[in-house]
Design a protein around this motif. Sequence first.
Motif, mmCIF file in Angstrom:
data_model
loop_
_atom_site.group_PDB
_atom_site.id
_atom_site.type_symbol
_atom_site.label_atom_id
_atom_site.label_comp_id
_atom_site.label_asym_id
_atom_site.label_seq_id
_atom_site.Cartn_x
_atom_site.Cartn_y
_atom_site.Cartn_z
ATOM 1 N N SER A 1 0.826 -1.213 0.000
ATOM 2 C CA SER A 1 0.000 0.000 0.000
ATOM 3 C C SER A 1 0.853 1.251 0.000
ATOM 4 O O SER A 1 0.543 2.240 -0.672
ATOM 5 N N LEU A 2 1.946 1.233 0.765
ATOM 6 C CA LEU A 2 2.856 2.378 0.795
ATOM 7 C C LEU A 2 3.513 2.570 -0.566
ATOM 8 O O LEU A 2 3.614 3.695 -1.071
ATOM 9 N N CYS A 3 3.943 1.473 -1.182
ATOM 10 C CA CYS A 3 4.571 1.545 -2.499
ATOM 11 C C CYS A 3 3.589 2.082 -3.542
ATOM 12 O O CYS A 3 3.968 2.880 -4.415
ATOM 13 N N VAL A 4 2.335 1.652 -3.452
ATOM 14 C CA VAL A 4 1.309 2.129 -4.382
ATOM 15 C C VAL A 4 1.078 3.629 -4.188
ATOM 16 O O VAL A 4 0.953 4.385 -5.161
ATOM 17 N N ALA A 5 1.029 4.084 -2.942
ATOM 18 C CA ALA A 5 0.812 5.510 -2.665
ATOM 19 C C ALA A 5 1.961 6.357 -3.215
ATOM 20 O O ALA A 5 1.730 7.412 -3.824
ATOM 21 N N ILE A 6 3.206 5.887 -3.016
ATOM 22 C CA ILE A 6 4.371 6.591 -3.556
ATOM 23 C C ILE A 6 4.294 6.617 -5.082
ATOM 24 O O ILE A 6 4.547 7.651 -5.718
ATOM 25 N N SER A 7 3.918 5.489 -5.664
ATOM 26 C CA SER A 7 3.846 5.374 -7.116
ATOM 27 C C SER A 7 2.785 6.287 -7.705
ATOM 28 O O SER A 7 2.982 6.863 -8.792
ATOM 29 N N LYS A 8 1.662 6.427 -7.038
ATOM 30 C CA LYS A 8 0.593 7.294 -7.541
ATOM 31 C C LYS A 8 1.057 8.748 -7.601
ATOM 32 O O LYS A 8 0.788 9.451 -8.586
ATOM 33 N N LEU A 9 1.747 9.180 -6.567
ATOM 34 C CA LEU A 9 2.280 10.540 -6.567
ATOM 35 C C LEU A 9 3.284 10.717 -7.701
ATOM 36 O O LEU A 9 3.262 11.722 -8.431
ATOM 37 N N PHE A 10 4.151 9.733 -7.860
ATOM 38 C CA PHE A 10 5.155 9.758 -8.927
ATOM 39 C C PHE A 10 4.503 9.817 -10.307
ATOM 40 O O PHE A 10 4.889 10.630 -11.163
ATOM 41 N N ILE A 11 3.503 8.977 -10.541
ATOM 42 C CA ILE A 11 2.858 8.889 -11.855
ATOM 43 C C ILE A 11 2.077 10.159 -12.175
ATOM 44 O O ILE A 11 2.124 10.671 -13.313
ATOM 45 N N LEU B 1 -3.459 3.644 -14.023
ATOM 46 C CA LEU B 1 -3.076 2.722 -15.089
ATOM 47 C C LEU B 1 -3.105 3.407 -16.454
ATOM 48 O O LEU B 1 -2.203 3.210 -17.283
ATOM 49 N N VAL B 2 -4.138 4.212 -16.682
ATOM 50 C CA VAL B 2 -4.237 4.956 -17.946
ATOM 51 C C VAL B 2 -3.054 5.921 -18.084
ATOM 52 O O VAL B 2 -2.446 6.036 -19.154
ATOM 53 N N CYS B 3 -2.719 6.597 -16.999
ATOM 54 C CA CYS B 3 -1.562 7.509 -17.014
ATOM 55 C C CYS B 3 -0.279 6.753 -17.348
ATOM 56 O O CYS B 3 0.558 7.236 -18.126
ATOM 57 N N CYS B 4 -0.129 5.564 -16.782
ATOM 58 C CA CYS B 4 1.059 4.744 -17.038
ATOM 59 C C CYS B 4 1.164 4.381 -18.514
ATOM 60 O O CYS B 4 2.256 4.408 -19.103
ATOM 61 N N VAL B 5 0.050 4.010 -19.118
ATOM 62 C CA VAL B 5 0.039 3.641 -20.536
ATOM 63 C C VAL B 5 0.538 4.809 -21.392
ATOM 64 O O VAL B 5 1.393 4.641 -22.269
ATOM 65 N N PHE B 6 0.005 6.000 -21.137
ATOM 66 C CA PHE B 6 0.423 7.170 -21.907
ATOM 67 C C PHE B 6 1.891 7.528 -21.644
ATOM 68 O O PHE B 6 2.611 7.938 -22.566
ATOM 69 N N LEU B 7 2.326 7.362 -20.402
ATOM 70 C CA LEU B 7 3.726 7.655 -20.080
ATOM 71 C C LEU B 7 4.668 6.676 -20.776
ATOM 72 O O LEU B 7 5.729 7.083 -21.287
ATOM 73 N N LEU B 8 4.305 5.417 -20.823
ATOM 74 C CA LEU B 8 5.143 4.422 -21.488
ATOM 75 C C LEU B 8 5.236 4.705 -22.986
ATOM 76 O O LEU B 8 6.312 4.629 -23.583
ATOM 77 N N ILE B 9 4.107 5.030 -23.586
ATOM 78 C CA ILE B 9 4.111 5.357 -25.013
ATOM 79 C C ILE B 9 4.928 6.622 -25.269
ATOM 80 O O ILE B 9 5.637 6.730 -26.274
ATOM 81 N N SER B 10 4.866 7.569 -24.334
ATOM 82 C CA SER B 10 5.569 8.849 -24.511
ATOM 83 C C SER B 10 7.087 8.706 -24.507
ATOM 84 O O SER B 10 7.803 9.593 -24.976
#
Length: 431
Positions: A144-154, A214-223
Amino acid sequence: MEKSYTVQVGLSSSRIRDKVDNLLVSELMIGLAYFLLLFENALQTQISDIFSYLDEIICLLFFFAASIKQLSSFRRGTLTVYEKRMLILVVVLCCIGLSGNLLYGVQSSISAIVIDLFTCSKFVLAYVSFNIVFANSNCKSVASLCVAISKLFIVVAFVCMLTNQFVGIGMSWEQRFGIEAFVFLFGHPSNFAAAVVGAFALFLVDPKKNRFSLVCCVFLLISTLRFKAIAFVAVILLAIFAFRKLSRITFGFVFLASVVAFVAASYQLDIYLNGDTARGFLLASSFEVANGAFPFGSGFGTYGSDVTKDAYPSLYTALGFQNVYGLTSSNPIYLADMFYSTIIAQCGWIGIVLFCIILLLLFIDVTKVSRANGVYFWAAISIPIYLIIASTSESSFFSSYSVYLALCLVAILRNSRNGVLVLAEKGTRQQ
């Protein structure tokens, strides 16, 4: 739009504070390790090269912690039979590589040999060590902590990506097809793509809850405009929508995924299949080295590994590397951009067979553990899939981000594993 992102960032920060309040010191240390590994390349690029050693330091620290746990009363039931076999095969692989060093003496630098030996084994070492350390931790809280950090990062990265694309804020690597290749604060788009993949896998554990991320991640990977990132997006979307009920890898999925990845990356295939390019030359020459140094290969720190950029062996000159752009001693930018050629040359044909078995054991272990713990299969298997795709154009399993992805993978697999093991032990005692 700006207000919406501000709210998202504020909520993410609040969630991080809530998670921290409920964590033990050991779990906070795991969370800190995740944060440092996530931003390792960014810290190296923006602050100092000293941060480039973070993955090795964290891997060794967790290895020592795991060794202590294995010698303590907590050692029961921490590893599966597949994880043990992976560890044994890595030891055998290291012995084969060292045999090549002793027999042929291609690399005279002892430090280069030792560094490369550790680099070639750190993914499996990290994966096994994290599994042992996580065994007695509150994995749900850590995840949960890793997910919270990741959300802020993304969220921050996504906002910067949009801004950079339309305004330009100096976060581009290059331009392809009129689009800016987004790199964020990282030194290379590939490192940024790997960071996003780890976060994507964590979000995929609960796709409904993390749909926006997840949608943000997809666009970031394509970018990033890296073929490996685009191929990964294509394959994982195929898996989620066409094979969402699978709990194991099937031939049908492998065939369709290969076709999808081929189509997504077809415009760059000539770079890797053409013997006139640096990567094509590396692959072709690795066969020559493996045959000439049969059966053990030329040994660690002798071919295609990062340490050979500085400890440039005479073998390269004999093979004609000085005549290929990107492989010369003065400009070795493509020298470590292949993976399988490094295994083939340094550990021989026996080594490449052993490594393929290790990969097979990894896929089997991830499949069985995810099914046993009720973890969404594609969340767990997405990281091995990315490593396989990335290995076609870079040394993914030997890279700095391999330790980060190993941590993400274990965090996903161990999410409910601790409870399963406790129940199993109780059942054994009752019998």
